[in-house]
Design a protein around this motif. Structure first.
Motif, mmCIF file in Angstrom:
data_model
loop_
_atom_site.group_PDB
_atom_site.id
_atom_site.type_symbol
_atom_site.label_atom_id
_atom_site.label_comp_id
_atom_site.label_asym_id
_atom_site.label_seq_id
_atom_site.Cartn_x
_atom_site.Cartn_y
_atom_site.Cartn_z
ATOM 1 N N LYS A 137 -7.145 9.936 -61.154
ATOM 2 C CA LYS A 137 -7.681 8.583 -61.310
ATOM 3 C C LYS A 137 -6.718 7.792 -62.186
ATOM 4 N N TYR A 157 -3.746 6.180 -67.714
ATOM 5 C CA TYR A 157 -3.549 4.749 -67.921
ATOM 6 C C TYR A 157 -2.052 4.490 -67.997
ATOM 7 N N ARG A 165 -8.438 10.646 -66.677
ATOM 8 C CA ARG A 165 -7.834 9.429 -66.123
ATOM 9 C C ARG A 165 -6.479 9.183 -66.779
ATOM 10 N N THR A 210 -5.591 3.910 -63.922
ATOM 11 C CA THR A 210 -5.844 2.515 -64.275
ATOM 12 C C THR A 210 -4.521 1.885 -64.701
ATOM 13 N N GLU A 228 -7.902 0.515 -60.392
ATOM 14 C CA GLU A 228 -8.378 -0.371 -61.453
ATOM 15 C C GLU A 228 -7.218 -0.984 -62.232
ATOM 16 N N GLN A 229 -7.457 -2.169 -62.768
ATOM 17 C CA GLN A 229 -6.445 -2.834 -63.598
ATOM 18 C C GLN A 229 -7.124 -3.432 -64.824
#
Length: 255
Positions: free
Chosen positions: A71, A54, A52, A73, A2-3
């Motif tokens: 996970k 980031y 997650r 991002t 994801e971005q």
């Protein structure tokens, strides 16, 4: 992978809510920032407690091999700055589960630091790190003490919260448990009955209570201490910072 490039993204707005007590309580999650804290979480937390990560492109290039099992991002520099609690962000964050640690009075042992209404994040972090360095089993955040999930407290603890037990609990309950085990409970109060901290023989099992920066320990807690300790001051200073005082005592009385 994801971005997210906009700080107006709903995910980012929801993450910002974790900087508040209400947001953390609602989601049972908190955010840590900086590679050092993320790395400490990876090393010491169960994998499923890191929800997650980031990270900016720059940080992913540096640490991708270490975080690829989680996970991830990717976020823009603008988003990283929006999430950051510091003037200049390192650009990497982890969202972690809040998993409360219970105080096990039936398996009580070791040295414990008890914080009574301590509110300054820097003082709290310094004391937790010192307790970690001195070989304490844990730190109890009593009523009125700032949250261990507060971003400034997290930053000042520098990962020591992953090395020792950090518990939110009634100090009266904890002190009663120490008393039931006949373990000494040391307060920090300058009064006629207080003794020089150097007179205490180092031990493994005890509790040390440090009080509020301005008002000291609550009277109801002082009535439950085995002894109250003071640090002699031979210079002209009137008092010591609570974190410095805690450090001096902890390293002296822990065997």
């Amino acid at each position: 992978m994801e971005q997210i490039s906009s700080k107006q993204n709903k995910v980012i707005k929801d993450l910002k809510k974790l900087s508040t007590h209400k947001g953390r309580k609602k989601n049972s999650q908190y955010v840590i920032e900086s590679w050092h804290l993320v790395q400490e979480a990876i090393n010491y937390l169960p994998k499923d407690e890191i929800i997650r990560i980031y990270t900016t492109d720059d940080q992913y290039l540096k640490h991708g091999n270490d975080i690829n099992d989680f996970k991830i991002t990717l976020i823009s520099d603008e988003v990283a700055q929006e999430l950051s609690d510091t003037a200049t962000t390192q650009g990497i964050f982890a969202v972690c589960k809040i998993v409360p640690v219970s105080f096990d009075e039936n398996n009580l042992h070791g040295a414990w630091l008890l914080l009574d209404y301590v509110q300054d994040p820097g003082n709290i972090g310094t004391m937790v790190r010192t307790a970690d360095a001195a070989g304490f089993n844990g730190v109890v955040f009593g009523e009125g003490t700032a949250s261990p999930y507060n971003s400034k407290v997290l930053r000042s603890m520098q990962g020591s919260q992953f090395h020792i037990k950090v518990v939110k609990e009634s100090l009266l309950k904890v002190m009663d448990a120490f008393d039931a085990k006949n373990f000494p409970i040391y307060g920090s109060e300058l009064n006629p009955e207080a003794v020089n901290y150097r007179s205490i023989s180092p031990a493994n099992d005890f509790a040390l209570v440090m009080g509020n920066e301005g008002n000291g320990m609550k009277q109801e807690l002082l009535s439950k201490t085995t002894k109250n300790l003071y640090i002699p001051i031979t210079g002209k200073s009137e008092s010591l910072n609570v974190a410095i005082a805690a450090a001096v005592i902890m390293f002296r009385i822990k065997k």
